[in-house]
Motif scaffolding. Structure first.
Motif, short mmCIF file in Angstrom:
data_model
loop_
_atom_site.label_atom_id
_atom_site.label_comp_id
_atom_site.label_asym_id
_atom_site.label_seq_id
_atom_site.Cartn_x
_atom_site.Cartn_y
_atom_site.Cartn_z
N ARG A 179 0.85 -1.21 0.00
CA ARG A 179 0.00 0.00 0.00
C ARG A 179 0.88 1.25 0.00
O ARG A 179 0.64 2.19 -0.73
CB ARG A 179 -0.92 -0.02 1.22
N GLU B 114 -6.16 9.59 -0.18
CA GLU B 114 -5.09 9.03 0.65
C GLU B 114 -3.73 9.62 0.31
O GLU B 114 -2.92 9.87 1.20
CB GLU B 114 -5.06 7.50 0.53
N PHE C 199 -7.35 -0.04 -2.20
CA PHE C 199 -8.15 1.18 -2.35
C PHE C 199 -9.48 0.84 -3.02
O PHE C 199 -9.54 -0.07 -3.85
CB PHE C 199 -7.39 2.21 -3.19
N ASP D 126 -10.48 7.38 -3.87
CA ASP D 126 -9.98 6.95 -2.57
C ASP D 126 -8.46 7.09 -2.53
O ASP D 126 -7.88 7.58 -1.56
CB ASP D 126 -10.41 5.51 -2.31
N ASP E 245 -1.64 11.72 3.02
CA ASP E 245 -0.29 11.27 3.33
C ASP E 245 0.73 12.38 3.09
O ASP E 245 1.55 12.68 3.97
CB ASP E 245 0.04 10.04 2.48
N LEU F 294 1.03 4.21 -2.82
CA LEU F 294 0.88 5.63 -2.46
C LEU F 294 2.06 6.46 -2.97
O LEU F 294 1.88 7.55 -3.52
CB LEU F 294 0.76 5.80 -0.95
#
Length: 192
Positions: A13, A61, A52, A57, A65, A17
């Protein structure tokens, strides 16, 4: 069935990101597709939905972040007595201008965020409010309301100047934009 080590899902994840953040910063949210993100991440498109619900979404995120990281830098500066003037100079530097992929998400994405759904804008707004409050805490003169107004003006100057310095194709003008914005923001921070 393949078994992964503990923490693999979190690491994957985090990797998605990071890849998405760099691509969004460099190319813009609308120009980046999930297939390109997942390909660069070395993962299948289907793996995306393990982490996600949707691209929106992911966008939310990524913003949370990146802005949380920026907020942490402001907190560290405040705790360590780093002056707001130092933050202004670093933000409005040629290095930051030339590093859109790893730079401030606000300057890179603010125009696009304005066209996203309320949930994304709410997340963005909350983080921006937190950053403004931290900047206001670094201003030593004036009432809390005056410090907040100055912090908003300083942050808006910083973001707008960085965007403008990146958009013009005249290097000298770009440098002037940064230098003049530093002067204006520093003057606000110092109460001039």
């Amino acid at each position: 069935m393949v078994r992964y080590e503990k923490g693999h899902k979190d690491e994957t994840r985090r990797h998605i990101l990071d890849v998405a953040s760099a691509q969004f910063h460099e190319s813009g949210i609308a120009a980046v597709g999930l297939a390109g993100i997942m390909s660069e991440a070395g993962l299948t498109n289907g793996a995306f939905y393990t982490h996600f619900e949707s691209k929106e979404d992911l966008v939310r995120e990524v913003l949370l972040d990146a802005l949380s990281r920026r907020e942490e830098r402001h907190k560290d500066n405040l705790e360590n007595g780093v002056e707001l003037v130092t933050t202004i100079r670093e933000y409005l530097s040629p290095h930051h201008r030339d590093s859109a992929g790893t730079g401030c998400p606000t300057a890179a994405l603010v125009a696009e965020v304005a066209r996203h759904p309320k949930t994304t804008r709410d997340a963005f707004t909350g983080k921006i409010s937190d950053i403004i409050a931290l900047m206001a805490a670094q201003i030593r003169q004036g009432s809390s309301g005056e410090r907040r107004r100055k912090a908003i003006a300083i942050y808006a100057t910083m973001v707008g100047a960085l965007q403008l310095s990146r958009a013009v194709n005249d290097r000298q003008l770009s440098e002037e934009i940064l230098e003049d914005a530093v002067e204006a923001a520093v003057n606000l921070a110092r109460g001039r």
